[in-house]
Write a protein that holds these residues in place. Structure first.
Motif, mmCIF file in Angstrom:
data_model
loop_
_atom_site.group_PDB
_atom_site.id
_atom_site.type_symbol
_atom_site.label_atom_id
_atom_site.label_comp_id
_atom_site.label_asym_id
_atom_site.label_seq_id
_atom_site.Cartn_x
_atom_site.Cartn_y
_atom_site.Cartn_z
ATOM 1 N N ILE A 120 30.973 48.431 8.149
ATOM 2 C CA ILE A 120 31.558 49.587 7.454
ATOM 3 C C ILE A 120 30.448 50.596 7.123
ATOM 4 O O ILE A 120 30.577 51.795 7.346
ATOM 5 C CB ILE A 120 32.293 49.139 6.163
ATOM 6 C CG1 ILE A 120 33.494 48.253 6.512
ATOM 7 C CG2 ILE A 120 32.721 50.347 5.335
ATOM 8 C CD1 ILE A 120 34.142 47.554 5.321
ATOM 9 N N PHE A 144 39.330 48.911 -1.111
ATOM 10 C CA PHE A 144 38.066 48.183 -1.075
ATOM 11 C C PHE A 144 36.954 49.239 -1.210
ATOM 12 O O PHE A 144 36.849 50.125 -0.357
ATOM 13 C CB PHE A 144 37.992 47.445 0.266
ATOM 14 C CG PHE A 144 36.780 46.574 0.445
ATOM 15 C CD1 PHE A 144 36.491 45.546 -0.445
ATOM 16 C CD2 PHE A 144 35.936 46.771 1.538
ATOM 17 C CE1 PHE A 144 35.388 44.734 -0.253
ATOM 18 C CE2 PHE A 144 34.832 45.951 1.732
ATOM 19 C CZ PHE A 144 34.557 44.941 0.832
ATOM 20 N N SER A 175 41.152 42.919 7.917
ATOM 21 C CA SER A 175 40.484 41.728 7.386
ATOM 22 C C SER A 175 41.440 40.678 6.820
ATOM 23 O O SER A 175 41.090 39.511 6.740
ATOM 24 C CB SER A 175 39.460 42.129 6.328
ATOM 25 O OG SER A 175 38.406 42.840 6.950
ATOM 26 N N SER A 217 35.544 36.555 6.535
ATOM 27 C CA SER A 217 35.241 35.919 5.244
ATOM 28 C C SER A 217 36.454 35.323 4.545
ATOM 29 O O SER A 217 36.374 34.241 3.973
ATOM 30 C CB SER A 217 34.611 36.936 4.290
ATOM 31 O OG SER A 217 33.389 37.394 4.794
ATOM 32 N N ARG A 244 28.511 35.254 6.475
ATOM 33 C CA ARG A 244 28.451 36.672 6.814
ATOM 34 C C ARG A 244 28.775 36.872 8.303
ATOM 35 O O ARG A 244 27.887 36.920 9.146
ATOM 36 C CB ARG A 244 27.079 37.302 6.491
ATOM 37 C CG ARG A 244 26.500 36.967 5.155
ATOM 38 C CD ARG A 244 27.396 37.333 3.997
ATOM 39 N NE ARG A 244 27.746 38.744 3.970
ATOM 40 C CZ ARG A 244 29.016 39.185 3.878
ATOM 41 N NH1 ARG A 244 30.030 38.338 3.812
ATOM 42 N NH2 ARG A 244 29.250 40.468 3.862
#
Ligand SMILES: *Cc1c(COP(=O)(O)O)cnc(C)c1O
Length: 394
Positions: free
Chosen positions: A114, A133, A212, A245, A254
């Protein structure tokens, strides 16, 4: 409206102050349970319903990890040698996603992607929905305009796609963001509407769609995955972002990837990102494309979705709580009984060891909101019982 307030003992007040300071230090994110446990050792945290992951997926990964890396001793190689380069890991993902490796960029968590995308490709103006987010606006460089599309409480935070498209046409940004399902409310737009949305915006330079939480969403009784991956090649301006995640329960490793056009991938690679994934993240991605793993994953994904939806429905039955519809593994909850989100969060932590997300810092949320993640079925039941108990007391 019934006026409720949550009361604290003097000792609890002191600890609540400490927690408040930790939260302030963490900015727009929440301190991890490890940080809290370190600074407030009196607490006994039993349920982390702040963190948004599927605990059964973590168990599954841990099973493979233990057997294939630890027990075999292979972990030593993972630690000793360099992992593969970015484009090699993109190659691993390529077959599974049915996308050319030239269109895949892997990241040390999606937050890294991002940041890279916004820093490199957003030059003038970005449009984001709020609440959202926070990196999507926090990472925007100085001098670049941010246009916020405020999702309305009156509409249950449902994103009206037509209005959003109109706003985008009017403000002419070079970047727009849509998270589906959205964080922090779990609002979902079905695949057909998403395809329409993307097709309407072919003139916007960067259309960032963040999937996500997509493994938690469904449109049919079989819980089939609904993602834009299949049409990603049709739209060269689409940047399709995916963190591993939450739905795979491996935030510590990660691992994330994005699908975008070849020029964008190349431009990012020219700046580095050579070995930006760790050996553990590489191991995960190699596992992620394996049929045996994916079959086992479906067995932890689907029952978890079912249990989560049952949990949300039960929460909605508690008087004084308004639970917003969610297609993710968490719910946004509004307190309508006079309690504040800060008091509820502190009390749950102090009295029951339950950690939930206080949304007081989320821009675009006016009122008393918390976000509660679904954990194991037993933990969800415990959270239910404790909140019921707490609101019976006040
Ligand atoms: C958590 C989250 C991410 C980033 O996750 P990483 O751990 O950095 O991969 C990206 N987008 C949304 C919407 C998230 O909630």
């Amino acid at each position: 409206m019934v006026k409720n307030s949550i009361s604290f003992t003097n000792q609890e007040k002191d600890i609540a102050q400490k927690i408040k300071r930790l939260k302030e230090k963490a900015g727009s994110h929440s301190p991890s349970i490890y940080t809290i446990a370190e600074f407030v050792p009196q607490l006994n945290i039993t349920v982390d319903a702040c963190f948004l992951s599927n605990p059964y997926a973590t168990d599954l990964f841990f099973h493979y990890f233990t057997e294939e890396l630890i027990e075999s001793g292979k972990i030593k190689e993972v630690l000793e040698y360099y992992p593969s380069q970015n484009q090699t890991i993109a190659g691993v993902l390529s077959k599974h996603l049915n996308v050319s490796p030239k269109n895949i960029f892997v990241g040390n968590g999606t937050t890294e992607i991002i940041q890279a995308v916004i820093h490199n490709f957003t030059a003038e103006k970005i449009v984001v929905n709020i609440p959202t987010f926070s990196p999507y606006y926090e990472f925007v460089k100085e001098g670049i305009e941010i246009v916020y599309n405020k999702l309305d409480k009156q509409d249950n935070f449902v994103l009206n796609l037509e209005d959003y498209i109109q706003l985008i046409k009017k403000t002419k940004p070079d970047t727009i963001v849509l998270i589906n399902p959205n964080n922090p409310d779990g609002g979902y737009i079905n695949l057909e509407r998403m395809e329409y949305f993307v097709s309407e915006l072919s003139w916007v330079k960067n259309v960032i769609v963040d999937e996500s939480f997509i493994h938690f969403a469904y449109e049919d009784v079989e819980y089939n995955l609904r993602t834009l991956i299949k049409i990603s090649q049709k739209f060269s301006n689409l940047v399709l972002v995916k963190s591993m995640s939450k739905d795979f329960g491996i935030a510590g490793i990660r691992a994330g990837y994005a699908i975008m056009n070849e020029h964008k991938v190349n431009r990012l690679l020219k700046q580095g990102y050579l070995w930006n994934l760790s050996g553990l993240a590489e191991y995960f991605f190699r596992l992620y494309v394996r049929k045996d793993f994916l079959r086992a994953y479906e067995k932890v994904r689907i029952p978890y979705i079912q249990a989560s939806q049952q949990f949300f429905a039960k929460l909605a039955g508690i008087k004084g709580l308004k639970v917003y519809p969610s297609m993710a593994n968490f719910v946004l909850v509004e307190l309508n009984n006079g309690a504040t989100s800060t008091d509820l969060t502190a009390k749950l932590l102090l009295k029951y060891g339950i950690y939930i997300r206080n949304c007081a810092d989320k821009i675009g949320l006016d009122g008393q909101f918390v976000r509660i993640a679904s954990r194991t079925t037993e933990q969800n039941q415990f959270v239910m019982d404790c909140i019921t108990d707490l609101f019976r007391d006040v």
